[in-house]
Motif scaffolding. Structure first.
Motif, mmCIF file in Angstrom:
data_model
loop_
_atom_site.group_PDB
_atom_site.id
_atom_site.type_symbol
_atom_site.label_atom_id
_atom_site.label_comp_id
_atom_site.label_asym_id
_atom_site.label_seq_id
_atom_site.Cartn_x
_atom_site.Cartn_y
_atom_site.Cartn_z
ATOM 1 N N UNK A 45 -23.159 22.542 13.000
ATOM 2 C CA UNK A 45 -23.957 21.332 13.634
ATOM 3 C C UNK A 45 -24.551 20.474 12.093
ATOM 4 N N UNK A 46 -24.629 21.241 11.166
ATOM 5 C CA UNK A 46 -24.836 20.409 9.883
ATOM 6 C C UNK A 46 -23.707 19.436 9.586
ATOM 7 N N UNK A 47 -22.522 20.068 9.524
ATOM 8 C CA UNK A 47 -21.136 19.585 9.405
ATOM 9 C C UNK A 47 -20.873 18.618 10.277
ATOM 10 N N UNK A 48 -21.021 18.640 11.326
ATOM 11 C CA UNK A 48 -20.759 17.754 12.595
ATOM 12 C C UNK A 48 -21.574 16.362 12.306
ATOM 13 N N UNK A 49 -22.959 16.611 11.955
ATOM 14 C CA UNK A 49 -23.802 15.627 11.740
ATOM 15 C C UNK A 49 -23.596 14.982 10.530
ATOM 16 N N UNK A 50 -23.250 15.563 9.584
ATOM 17 C CA UNK A 50 -22.912 14.883 8.484
ATOM 18 C C UNK A 50 -21.459 13.830 8.519
ATOM 19 N N UNK A 51 -20.511 14.169 9.468
ATOM 20 C CA UNK A 51 -19.509 13.544 9.266
ATOM 21 C C UNK A 51 -19.728 12.364 10.394
ATOM 22 N N UNK A 52 -20.647 12.676 11.389
ATOM 23 C CA UNK A 52 -21.061 11.728 12.354
ATOM 24 C C UNK A 52 -21.595 10.372 11.835
ATOM 25 N N UNK A 53 -22.658 10.989 10.884
ATOM 26 C CA UNK A 53 -23.560 9.840 10.153
ATOM 27 C C UNK A 53 -22.702 9.074 9.162
ATOM 28 N N UNK A 54 -21.695 9.689 8.543
ATOM 29 C CA UNK A 54 -20.802 8.938 7.396
ATOM 30 C C UNK A 54 -19.793 8.202 8.342
ATOM 31 N N UNK A 55 -19.326 8.478 9.530
ATOM 32 C CA UNK A 55 -18.364 7.706 10.150
ATOM 33 C C UNK A 55 -19.056 6.447 10.636
ATOM 34 N N UNK A 56 -20.302 6.708 11.201
ATOM 35 C CA UNK A 56 -20.845 5.625 11.617
ATOM 36 C C UNK A 56 -21.441 4.541 10.837
ATOM 37 N N UNK A 57 -21.795 4.984 9.783
ATOM 38 C CA UNK A 57 -22.463 4.206 8.485
ATOM 39 C C UNK A 57 -21.138 3.257 8.113
ATOM 40 N N UNK A 58 -19.814 3.851 8.039
ATOM 41 C CA UNK A 58 -18.787 3.135 7.826
ATOM 42 C C UNK A 58 -18.565 1.926 8.924
ATOM 43 N N UNK A 59 -18.718 2.197 10.057
ATOM 44 C CA UNK A 59 -18.468 1.392 11.395
ATOM 45 C C UNK A 59 -19.703 0.393 11.190
ATOM 46 N N UNK A 60 -20.796 0.800 10.889
ATOM 47 C CA UNK A 60 -21.818 -0.276 10.803
ATOM 48 C C UNK A 60 -21.708 -1.257 9.768
ATOM 49 N N UNK A 61 -21.187 -0.693 8.353
ATOM 50 C CA UNK A 61 -21.020 -1.609 7.516
ATOM 51 C C UNK A 61 -19.810 -2.518 7.729
ATOM 52 N N UNK A 62 -18.776 -2.118 8.470
ATOM 53 C CA UNK A 62 -17.630 -2.902 8.961
ATOM 54 C C UNK A 62 -18.132 -3.913 9.832
ATOM 55 N N UNK A 63 -19.112 -3.522 10.872
ATOM 56 C CA UNK A 63 -19.394 -4.358 11.838
ATOM 57 C C UNK A 63 -20.294 -5.542 11.360
ATOM 58 N N UNK A 64 -21.021 -5.351 10.356
ATOM 59 C CA UNK A 64 -21.895 -6.261 9.702
ATOM 60 C C UNK A 64 -21.229 -7.122 8.663
ATOM 61 N N UNK A 65 -19.905 -6.954 8.348
ATOM 62 C CA UNK A 65 -19.126 -7.424 7.309
ATOM 63 C C UNK A 65 -18.692 -9.090 8.173
#
Length: 119
Positions: A45-65
């Protein structure tokens, strides 16, 4: 031989980006499914949540650009979804909720839309 137009090249790169994003979501979904099977307090769960947060942070940064070519309304909707995913991941991490179903479902919907499985 080199007659591919700029529009065709740009479209191809865009398709590759969507394919890469869909594959990244596949990885996250797989990790979230393992976390669901192992439990909210597991290392999976810790691993999955870490990668989920990382991917969505990337998506959000890209979407805001400013360079993002999606329509503004679509970007805003995806940003709202991304914020929900990040909040839900934090709620899971904090033990406020234990079910991974909602976060898995949202990631699958986004993945399927990137893959062209949803019209």
């Amino acid at each position: 031989m080199y007659s591919q137009s700029y529009a065709e090249t740009a479209e191809e790169f865009g398709a590759n980006d969507r394919q890469n994003e869909a594959e990244a979501l596949n990885i996250v979904i797989s990790k979230l499914e393992m976390a669901r099977a192992s439990g909210a307090n597991s290392p999976e769960a810790a691993d999955a949540l870490f990668y989920t947060r990382r991917l969505w942070a990337y998506f959000l940064e890209n979407l805001a650009g400013e360079e993002n070519a999606l329509p503004e309304n679509t970007r805003a909707e995806l940003i709202s979804i991304g914020i929900w995913v990040l909040k839900e991941a934090e709620r899971l991490r904090q033990g406020e909720v234990e079910s991974f179903d909602g976060i898995i479902d949202i990631n699958e919907i986004i993945r399927d839309s990137l893959s062209g499985k949803i019209a």
